[in-house]
Design an enzyme around this catalytic site. Structure first.
Site, PDB file in Angstrom:
ATOM      1  N   ASP A   1       0.854  -1.183   0.000  1.00 57.11           N
ATOM      2  CA  ASP A   1       0.000   0.000   0.000  1.00 57.11           C
ATOM      3  C   ASP A   1       0.899   1.245   0.000  1.00 57.11           C
ATOM      4  O   ASP A   1       2.111   1.150   0.237  1.00 57.11           O
ATOM      5  CB  ASP A   1      -0.883  -0.053   1.253  1.00 57.11           C
TER       6      ASP A   1
ATOM      7  N   ASP B   1      -1.915  -1.012   5.948  1.00 54.85           N
ATOM      8  CA  ASP B   1      -2.156  -0.367   7.243  1.00 54.85           C
ATOM      9  C   ASP B   1      -3.616  -0.046   7.533  1.00 54.85           C
ATOM     10  O   ASP B   1      -3.922   0.436   8.628  1.00 54.85           O
ATOM     11  CB  ASP B   1      -1.366   0.949   7.315  1.00 54.85           C
TER      12      ASP B   1
ATOM     13  N   ASP C   1      -0.389   5.048   1.172  1.00 56.50           N
ATOM     14  CA  ASP C   1      -0.702   5.917   2.308  1.00 56.50           C
ATOM     15  C   ASP C   1      -0.690   5.138   3.616  1.00 56.50           C
ATOM     16  O   ASP C   1      -1.411   4.149   3.784  1.00 56.50           O
ATOM     17  CB  ASP C   1      -2.068   6.576   2.112  1.00 56.50           C
TER      18      ASP C   1
END
Length: 284
Positions: free
Chosen positions: A46, A225, A48
């Site tokens: 990922d 996250d 961000d």
């Protein structure tokens, strides 16, 4: 299960840390498979909150120091290195200095877009995107202070991070956002203080499955996250590959992802430290 916290990261001038040991047998087996047969390994991340620190406004995002160098080192020895993000692919490349990383693949808009060094491929917008954008803009104009609109082209996101009570504001807006999605033929994807209206059937799970098939990967490391990363975790657990899930942890990381992770590291600095340690182990 109890998940072991791994690397914290640090100055890149320091000696590279040893690879942390995943807390699960599946995670340890997957890491061993990556080290044993790197040409058949895939690392997918990922952006961000994983490669990029969490920021108040999406346009303020930047890649963690050392991220590009770490990915370049891995791309030189692994079968495939990819970023899978909800952002436009070109936006991630621009913010992270990745344009010159040979072999890197960036899948933007949850896999709708694909960037490689050869250029960008992107489909036509969903037929309902324009109507959803207009309706979402009207909703945000009447919303409490701090609610903002992010136009991603193929999707539109409503953020409440800057509102006085971000969680309560997001909950209050959810019914209206879901109605906009129904009217436009889109779906709502929740995230960290954000509701995104996007084309149906696009998520990181589908993107990861496509990457695994394309690369012929036998082992996969996935790093994420947030809630939007859970479909990739579910997909990975359901594939016939050795899988290691690494959670980039913060105060805002959902418990669901922590519990699924084989290894937890301390945010983007910990992610870069893990990537550096993996690259060092592969080149030893």
């Amino acid at each position: 299960p109890d998940r072991r916290r791994g690397l914290r990261g640090g100055d890149r001038g320091h000696e590279v840390s040893s690879l942390p040991v995943p807390s699960t047998q599946d995670g340890r087996s997957a890491l061993a498979a990556v080290l044993a047969e790197p040409a058949k390994a895939l690392v997918a991340l990922d952006f961000d909150g994983t490669l990029s620190p969490i920021v108040e406004r999406p346009e303020q995002a930047y890649a963690q120091s050392g991220a590009a160098a770490a990915l370049a080192a891995l791309a030189g020895v692994l079968g495939r290195v990819a970023i899978v993000t909800g952002r436009p692919a070109a936006d991630v490349v621009r913010r992270s200095g990745l344009a010159d990383v040979d072999g890197l693949v960036v899948l933007g808009h949850y896999g709708l877009e694909r960037w490689t060094a050869g250029g960008l491929t992107t489909p036509d917008p969903h037929p309902g995107a324009a109507a959803a954008r207009k309706a979402a803009a009207s909703l945000v104009a009447d919303a409490p202070p701090g609610v903002t609109l992010e136009d991603k082209g193929h999707s539109v996101a409503i953020h409440t991070r800057r509102a006085t009570d971000p969680a309560a504001t997001l909950d209050a807006l959810r019914p209206a956002v879901e109605q906009i999605a129904r009217d436009a033929g889109l779906e709502v994807a929740p995230g960290r203080y954000v509701l995104e209206l996007r084309p149906p059937g696009t998520d990181k799970g589908a993107a990861l499955r496509a990457l695994v098939a394309e690369a012929g990967a036998r082992s996969v490391v996935f790093l994420g996250d947030d809630l939007g990363d859970l479909p990739a975790v579910t997909a990975l657990r359901g594939m016939d590959v050795a899988g290691l899930v690494v959670c980039s942890d913060s105060d805002e990381t959902p418990d669901a992802l922590r519990l699924e992770a084989d290894l937890v590291v301390d945010g983007p600095p910990g992610v870069v430290a893990f990537l550096d340690a993996l690259a060092a182990a592969l080149s030893a």
